[in-house]
Design a protein around this motif. Structure first.
Motif, PDB file in Angstrom:
ATOM      1  N   PRO A   1     -10.869  17.666  -1.316  1.00  0.00           N
ATOM      2  CA  PRO A   1     -10.593  19.108  -1.166  1.00  0.00           C
ATOM      3  C   PRO A   1      -9.625  19.403  -0.024  1.00  0.00           C
ATOM      4  O   PRO A   1      -8.821  20.331  -0.118  1.00  0.00           O
ATOM      5  CB  PRO A   1     -11.962  19.723  -0.882  1.00  0.00           C
ATOM      6  N   TYR A   2      -9.687  18.598   1.037  1.00  0.00           N
ATOM      7  CA  TYR A   2      -8.765  18.794   2.153  1.00  0.00           C
ATOM      8  C   TYR A   2      -7.318  18.631   1.693  1.00  0.00           C
ATOM      9  O   TYR A   2      -6.466  19.477   1.980  1.00  0.00           O
ATOM     10  CB  TYR A   2      -9.080  17.808   3.277  1.00  0.00           C
ATOM     11  N   PHE A   3      -7.037  17.562   0.961  1.00  0.00           N
ATOM     12  CA  PHE A   3      -5.665  17.321   0.516  1.00  0.00           C
ATOM     13  C   PHE A   3      -5.208  18.323  -0.546  1.00  0.00           C
ATOM     14  O   PHE A   3      -4.061  18.747  -0.544  1.00  0.00           O
ATOM     15  CB  PHE A   3      -5.496  15.892   0.009  1.00  0.00           C
ATOM     16  N   VAL A   4      -6.086  18.704  -1.435  1.00  0.00           N
ATOM     17  CA  VAL A   4      -5.708  19.678  -2.458  1.00  0.00           C
ATOM     18  C   VAL A   4      -5.386  21.024  -1.813  1.00  0.00           C
ATOM     19  O   VAL A   4      -4.366  21.650  -2.120  1.00  0.00           O
ATOM     20  CB  VAL A   4      -6.826  19.822  -3.514  1.00  0.00           C
ATOM     21  N   LEU A   5      -6.231  21.477  -0.906  1.00  0.00           N
ATOM     22  CA  LEU A   5      -5.985  22.768  -0.259  1.00  0.00           C
ATOM     23  C   LEU A   5      -4.806  22.705   0.712  1.00  0.00           C
ATOM     24  O   LEU A   5      -4.106  23.690   0.892  1.00  0.00           O
ATOM     25  CB  LEU A   5      -7.250  23.253   0.434  1.00  0.00           C
ATOM     26  N   THR A   6      -4.568  21.551   1.319  1.00  0.00           N
ATOM     27  CA  THR A   6      -3.385  21.389   2.152  1.00  0.00           C
ATOM     28  C   THR A   6      -2.125  21.442   1.301  1.00  0.00           C
ATOM     29  O   THR A   6      -1.118  22.042   1.707  1.00  0.00           O
ATOM     30  CB  THR A   6      -3.455  20.067   2.934  1.00  0.00           C
ATOM     31  N   ALA A   7      -2.174  20.850   0.114  1.00  0.00           N
ATOM     32  CA  ALA A   7      -1.030  20.921  -0.793  1.00  0.00           C
ATOM     33  C   ALA A   7      -0.784  22.365  -1.239  1.00  0.00           C
ATOM     34  O   ALA A   7       0.375  22.801  -1.320  1.00  0.00           O
ATOM     35  CB  ALA A   7      -1.264  20.027  -2.004  1.00  0.00           C
ATOM     36  N   LEU A   8      -1.853  23.119  -1.519  1.00  0.00           N
ATOM     37  CA  LEU A   8      -1.693  24.528  -1.894  1.00  0.00           C
ATOM     38  C   LEU A   8      -1.115  25.346  -0.743  1.00  0.00           C
ATOM     39  O   LEU A   8      -0.261  26.219  -0.956  1.00  0.00           O
ATOM     40  CB  LEU A   8      -3.027  25.116  -2.336  1.00  0.00           C
ATOM     41  N   LEU A   9      -1.563  25.081   0.461  1.00  0.00           N
ATOM     42  CA  LEU A   9      -1.053  25.771   1.645  1.00  0.00           C
ATOM     43  C   LEU A   9       0.434  25.458   1.844  1.00  0.00           C
ATOM     44  O   LEU A   9       1.233  26.365   2.109  1.00  0.00           O
ATOM     45  CB  LEU A   9      -1.865  25.342   2.866  1.00  0.00           C
ATOM     46  N   THR A  10       0.801  24.205   1.676  1.00  0.00           N
ATOM     47  CA  THR A  10       2.193  23.797   1.812  1.00  0.00           C
ATOM     48  C   THR A  10       3.056  24.414   0.717  1.00  0.00           C
ATOM     49  O   THR A  10       4.180  24.862   0.977  1.00  0.00           O
ATOM     50  CB  THR A  10       2.294  22.263   1.774  1.00  0.00           C
ATOM     51  N   TYR A  11       2.538  24.442  -0.507  1.00  0.00           N
ATOM     52  CA  TYR A  11       3.259  25.064  -1.624  1.00  0.00           C
ATOM     53  C   TYR A  11       3.531  26.539  -1.328  1.00  0.00           C
ATOM     54  O   TYR A  11       4.640  27.030  -1.548  1.00  0.00           O
ATOM     55  CB  TYR A  11       2.457  24.916  -2.916  1.00  0.00           C
ATOM     56  N   TYR A  12       2.528  27.228  -0.812  1.00  0.00           N
ATOM     57  CA  TYR A  12       2.696  28.645  -0.502  1.00  0.00           C
ATOM     58  C   TYR A  12       3.741  28.844   0.591  1.00  0.00           C
ATOM     59  O   TYR A  12       4.575  29.749   0.513  1.00  0.00           O
ATOM     60  CB  TYR A  12       1.355  29.254  -0.098  1.00  0.00           C
ATOM     61  N   ALA A  13       3.717  27.993   1.610  1.00  0.00           N
ATOM     62  CA  ALA A  13       4.699  28.102   2.693  1.00  0.00           C
ATOM     63  C   ALA A  13       6.108  27.812   2.186  1.00  0.00           C
ATOM     64  O   ALA A  13       7.069  28.485   2.575  1.00  0.00           O
ATOM     65  CB  ALA A  13       4.333  27.142   3.819  1.00  0.00           C
ATOM     66  N   ILE A  14       6.241  26.838   1.290  1.00  0.00           N
ATOM     67  CA  ILE A  14       7.550  26.522   0.724  1.00  0.00           C
ATOM     68  C   ILE A  14       8.079  27.700  -0.093  1.00  0.00           C
ATOM     69  O   ILE A  14       9.263  28.031  -0.025  1.00  0.00           O
ATOM     70  CB  ILE A  14       7.473  25.238  -0.122  1.00  0.00           C
ATOM     71  N   LYS A  15       7.205  28.342  -0.847  1.00  0.00           N
ATOM     72  CA  LYS A  15       7.628  29.513  -1.615  1.00  0.00           C
ATOM     73  C   LYS A  15       8.090  30.631  -0.687  1.00  0.00           C
ATOM     74  O   LYS A  15       9.075  31.315  -0.985  1.00  0.00           O
ATOM     75  CB  LYS A  15       6.486  30.016  -2.514  1.00  0.00           C
ATOM     76  N   LEU A  16       7.403  30.824   0.446  1.00  0.00           N
ATOM     77  CA  LEU A  16       7.840  31.849   1.406  1.00  0.00           C
ATOM     78  C   LEU A  16       9.180  31.494   2.027  1.00  0.00           C
ATOM     79  O   LEU A  16      10.045  32.359   2.202  1.00  0.00           O
ATOM     80  CB  LEU A  16       6.790  32.029   2.501  1.00  0.00           C
ATOM     81  N   ILE A  17       9.367  30.228   2.367  1.00  0.00           N
ATOM     82  CA  ILE A  17      10.632  29.793   2.973  1.00  0.00           C
ATOM     83  C   ILE A  17      11.760  29.973   1.979  1.00  0.00           C
ATOM     84  O   ILE A  17      12.840  30.478   2.316  1.00  0.00           O
ATOM     85  CB  ILE A  17      10.526  28.342   3.468  1.00  0.00           C
ATOM     86  N   ASN A  18      11.553  29.562   0.739  1.00  0.00           N
ATOM     87  CA  ASN A  18      12.606  29.703  -0.282  1.00  0.00           C
ATOM     88  C   ASN A  18      12.881  31.159  -0.593  1.00  0.00           C
ATOM     89  O   ASN A  18      14.035  31.517  -0.854  1.00  0.00           O
ATOM     90  CB  ASN A  18      12.217  28.959  -1.562  1.00  0.00           C
ATOM     91  N   HIS A  19      11.859  31.992  -0.562  1.00  0.00           N
ATOM     92  CA  HIS A  19      12.071  33.430  -0.818  1.00  0.00           C
ATOM     93  C   HIS A  19      12.917  34.052   0.292  1.00  0.00           C
ATOM     94  O   HIS A  19      13.780  34.893   0.026  1.00  0.00           O
ATOM     95  CB  HIS A  19      10.734  34.147  -0.919  1.00  0.00           C
ATOM     96  N   ASP A  20      12.693  33.634   1.545  1.00  0.00           N
ATOM     97  CA  ASP A  20      13.483  34.166   2.656  1.00  0.00           C
ATOM     98  C   ASP A  20      14.932  33.692   2.574  1.00  0.00           C
ATOM     99  O   ASP A  20      15.845  34.420   2.960  1.00  0.00           O
ATOM    100  CB  ASP A  20      12.881  33.744   3.992  1.00  0.00           C
ATOM    101  N   LYS A  21      15.166  32.469   2.102  1.00  0.00           N
ATOM    102  CA  LYS A  21      16.528  31.966   2.001  1.00  0.00           C
ATOM    103  C   LYS A  21      17.318  32.682   0.921  1.00  0.00           C
ATOM    104  O   LYS A  21      18.532  32.823   1.013  1.00  0.00           O
ATOM    105  CB  LYS A  21      16.521  30.459   1.717  1.00  0.00           C
ATOM    106  N   LYS A  22      16.637  33.132  -0.141  1.00  0.00           N
ATOM    107  CA  LYS A  22      17.327  33.836  -1.214  1.00  0.00           C
ATOM    108  C   LYS A  22      17.789  35.212  -0.787  1.00  0.00           C
ATOM    109  O   LYS A  22      18.747  35.755  -1.298  1.00  0.00           O
ATOM    110  CB  LYS A  22      16.402  33.972  -2.442  1.00  0.00           C
ATOM    111  N   GLN A  23      17.098  35.810   0.162  1.00  0.00           N
ATOM    112  CA  GLN A  23      17.449  37.177   0.583  1.00  0.00           C
ATOM    113  C   GLN A  23      18.458  37.221   1.664  1.00  0.00           C
ATOM    114  O   GLN A  23      18.961  36.534   2.291  1.00  0.00           O
ATOM    115  CB  GLN A  23      16.189  37.926   1.047  1.00  0.00           C
TER     116      GLN A  23
END
Length: 146
Positions: free
Chosen positions: A124-146
């Motif tokens: 569960p630690y690795f799965v939730l860490t992967a979800l947390l990282t995925y969410y952060a990557i989506k935020l970073i990519n969203h900021d770069k598009k704007q």
């Protein structure tokens, strides 16, 4: 509903395809929540039906995980609003903080008495860490598009 007068006009066709592509995208917030609950359901079913262990421990564990996960997502959103250039570094710090908290809760729940406790702690630690990282990557990519 989209009104299109002619299917032969390439400009309107592109507009229609862009609308379909936009509608087919799933919101990262919804995806992360769905994957979190799927992780819980799979782990809970393994815990109860395969290993035949007490479900109170796993419910307490995932209650802690869900509170911590929502806290981490909230912190990522706040850091993204205040200092988006430090979002990647702060995610690494949050993962380290999460590891420390997971280690403390493992001691509190007496996971050592459960057979295969490392599997139930690490997965569960690795799965939730992967979800947390995925969410952060989506935020970073969203900021770069704007």
């Amino acid at each position: 509903m989209i009104n299109i007068k002619s299917w032969y006009n390439p400009i309107e066709k592109v507009y229609f395809c862009d609308q379909l592509k936009y509608r087919m995208k799933i919101n990262p917030n919804i995806l992360v929540v769905i994957l979190f609950f799927l992780t819980f359901l799979v782990h809970f079913s393994l815990w109860k039906f395969v290993f035949h262990l007490d479900e109170i421990v796993i419910i307490k564990f995932y209650l802690f995980l869900s509170v911590m996960f929502m806290m981490m997502i909230t912190l990522i959103i706040l850091i993204n609003r205040v200092a988006p250039e430090f979002l990647g570094l702060s995610v690494i710090g949050l993962i380290l903080l999460k590891f420390g908290l997971m280690y403390l809760i493992r001691k509190k729940l007496n996971f050592e008495v459960i057979p295969g406790y490392k599997f139930h702690f690490i997965m569960p630690y690795f799965v939730l860490t992967a979800l947390l990282t995925y969410y952060a990557i989506k935020l970073i990519n969203h900021d770069k598009k704007q």
